[in-house]
Design a protein around this motif. Structure first.
Motif, PDB file in Angstrom:
ATOM      1  N   UNK A 250       0.840  -1.209   0.000  1.00 15.57           N
ATOM      2  CA  UNK A 250       0.000   0.000   0.000  1.00 15.57           C
ATOM      3  C   UNK A 250       0.872   1.255   0.000  1.00 15.57           C
ATOM      4  N   UNK A 251       1.972   1.218   0.767  1.00 11.32           N
ATOM      5  CA  UNK A 251       2.853   2.388   0.839  1.00 11.32           C
ATOM      6  C   UNK A 251       3.494   2.680  -0.509  1.00 11.32           C
ATOM      7  N   UNK A 252       3.967   1.641  -1.197  1.00 16.40           N
ATOM      8  CA  UNK A 252       4.584   1.853  -2.516  1.00 16.40           C
ATOM      9  C   UNK A 252       3.546   2.372  -3.505  1.00 16.40           C
TER      10      UNK A 252
ATOM     11  N   UNK B  23       1.463   9.564  -5.558  1.00 14.75           N
ATOM     12  CA  UNK B  23       1.867  10.922  -5.154  1.00 14.75           C
ATOM     13  C   UNK B  23       2.849  11.547  -6.132  1.00 14.75           C
ATOM     14  N   UNK B  24       3.757  10.741  -6.674  1.00 14.42           N
ATOM     15  CA  UNK B  24       4.803  11.309  -7.539  1.00 14.42           C
ATOM     16  C   UNK B  24       4.476  11.149  -9.015  1.00 14.42           C
TER      17      UNK B  24
ATOM     18  N   UNK C  58       3.113   7.510 -18.575  1.00 13.89           N
ATOM     19  CA  UNK C  58       3.752   6.231 -18.211  1.00 13.89           C
ATOM     20  C   UNK C  58       3.583   5.945 -16.724  1.00 13.89           C
ATOM     21  N   UNK C  59       3.891   6.935 -15.889  1.00 13.20           N
ATOM     22  CA  UNK C  59       3.823   6.694 -14.444  1.00 13.20           C
ATOM     23  C   UNK C  59       2.397   6.742 -13.908  1.00 13.20           C
TER      24      UNK C  59
ATOM     25  N   UNK D  99       0.098   5.140 -15.611  1.00 12.48           N
ATOM     26  CA  UNK D  99      -0.138   3.714 -15.801  1.00 12.48           C
ATOM     27  C   UNK D  99       0.546   2.888 -14.718  1.00 12.48           C
ATOM     28  N   UNK D 100       1.774   3.307 -14.330  1.00 11.88           N
ATOM     29  CA  UNK D 100       2.482   2.596 -13.270  1.00 11.88           C
ATOM     30  C   UNK D 100       1.719   2.614 -11.962  1.00 11.88           C
ATOM     31  N   UNK D 101       1.168   3.754 -11.611  1.00  6.08           N
ATOM     32  CA  UNK D 101       0.405   3.865 -10.363  1.00  6.08           C
ATOM     33  C   UNK D 101      -0.851   2.991 -10.404  1.00  6.08           C
ATOM     34  N   UNK D 102      -1.550   2.993 -11.552  1.00  2.20           N
ATOM     35  CA  UNK D 102      -2.757   2.176 -11.683  1.00  2.20           C
ATOM     36  C   UNK D 102      -2.405   0.691 -11.638  1.00  2.20           C
TER      37      UNK D 102
END
Length: 369
Positions: free
Chosen positions: A110-112, A118-119, A124-125, A127-130
């Motif tokens: 959950x933390x990652x 947040x960042x 691309x990122x 998509x990374x978060x999702x």
């Protein structure tokens, strides 16, 4: 379904086709990050809280190297994009230690995910978060079958097991002691641990399983089969346990035929039915390749046996299981008339466990030939 939902979320957030195309590989990378975070959490929690960690696998693909000690195997594979950590009952109290280990895993996952959200900058990122969120959510859904036990199942169900299953898990450290002694080739210590468990829980499944492990380590497959059949006949046996025990029966029946302890048609019939039943109960098919390979050797289908044995060796991470599969591969090469390759194969098996009954048996046959 979660993968499709993730793509839909990305498409909804990034309307432009070009941005969506950039976000899609981010989904894959994010999912890998989420899975890695969960497994790193299992490793950290395991090292801190003291459950048993019998296997750690780094990467996917071809096996590069194994580091094995009694009770733990670390495997490095060719493409280091994933981490797999197996946790089992260790020191008492068993269930709180395992529950705490998976709590650490969930917190880290959950933390990652929160950090990636947040960042997040750019498609691309995003998509990374999702993708990371999807992997963590999937892990937190309570799910347990013959193939997988999810983080969520441990967190929400593990401390509320029925008394029967709780007693079996609480006795598991003694079963682990039997397994560790067998992996070290210390059969007197394995017998002693098995006898101690029988005194504590003479009528439990854990005691029967420990006896099966010791009997197999002595090459007494038919006796082990009788115990397994008795376990399968127990009323109220959960489907997951039925699948796991049935999978074990397949290998025992084939080994009993090979050792001359069981009539071929009877034993191979048992093995083939057990393989079919285990697969129908969602036991991973690839984990049955070793038993399938031995059945094919005994049926005379040598080329098929070689293919299955090679697959079992490539995919397996258990040291004794790998030695057993190498013995099967050596037996298949012998049946094909290639004793030179059989000897080379058996050398690798002997490096792992020269005392294992099937390895020693194949060595004796090769020395005669």
């Amino acid at each position: 379904m979660l993968a499709v939902a993730s793509v839909i979320v990305v498409a909804a957030l990034e309307r432009a086709p070009g941005s969506i195309l950039l976000a899609l590989p981010g989904l894959v990378v994010g999912a890998l990050i989420g899975l890695a975070a969960l497994q790193l959490g299992v490793l950290a929690g395991g090292l801190a809280l003291g459950p048993r960690i019998p296997r750690i696998v780094i990467g996917v693909g071809a096996r590069l190297h194994d580091w094995s000690t009694p009770g733990r195997t670390i495997t490095l594979r060719a493409v280091p994009i994933m981490l797999s950590v197996t946790v089992g009952p260790g020191r008492a109290p068993v269930r709180p230690r395992i529950w705490g280990t998976y709590l650490v895993s969930a917190i880290l996952g959950i933390a990652v995910t929160a950090v990636l959200i947040a960042v997040e900058s750019g498609p691309f990122w995003l998509g990374g978060a999702v993708g990371c969120a999807a992997a963590v959510v999937l892990a937190l859904v309570p799910r347990r079958d013959a193939a997988v036990t999810s983080t969520g199942w441990v967190l929400f169900r593990y401390l509320r097991l029925d008394p029967r299953e709780a007693a079996e898990i609480d006795a598991a450290p003694l079963v682990a002691a039997v397994t560790k002694a067998v992996q070290a080739g210390d059969l007197p210590a394995a017998r002693a641990a098995c006898e101690a468990l029988e005194q504590l829980q003479p009528d439990k499944q854990s005691s029967a399983m420990a006896r099966v492990i010791v009997l197999e380590a002595h090459g007494r497959y038919a006796e082990a089969m009788q115990l397994v059949l008795g376990m399968l006949a127990e009323p109220g046996l959960p489907q997951r346990d039925f699948a796991l025990i049935t999978a074990g029966l397949a290998g025992l029946a084939a080994a009993a035929v090979e050792a001359g302890q069981l009539e071929p048609e009877l034993g191979l019939g048992w093995a083939e039915r057990a393989i079919t039943d285990a697969e129908q109960l969602a036991y991973p098919s690839y984990k049955l390749n070793g038993a399938k390979a031995l059945v094919e050797v005994l049926r005379g289908n040598v080329s098929k046996a070689i293919t299955l044995a090679n697959s079992a060796i490539a995919l397996g991470n258990d040291a004794l299981g790998r030695a057993d599969d190498l013995a099967t591969l050596a037996r298949a090469h012998m049946a094909a008339g290639d004793n030179a390759t059989a000897r080379l194969t058996l050398v690798e098996a002997e490096r792992i466990a020269p005392w294992w009954p099937r390895v020693a048996q194949i060595r004796a046959r090769l020395d005669v030939s």
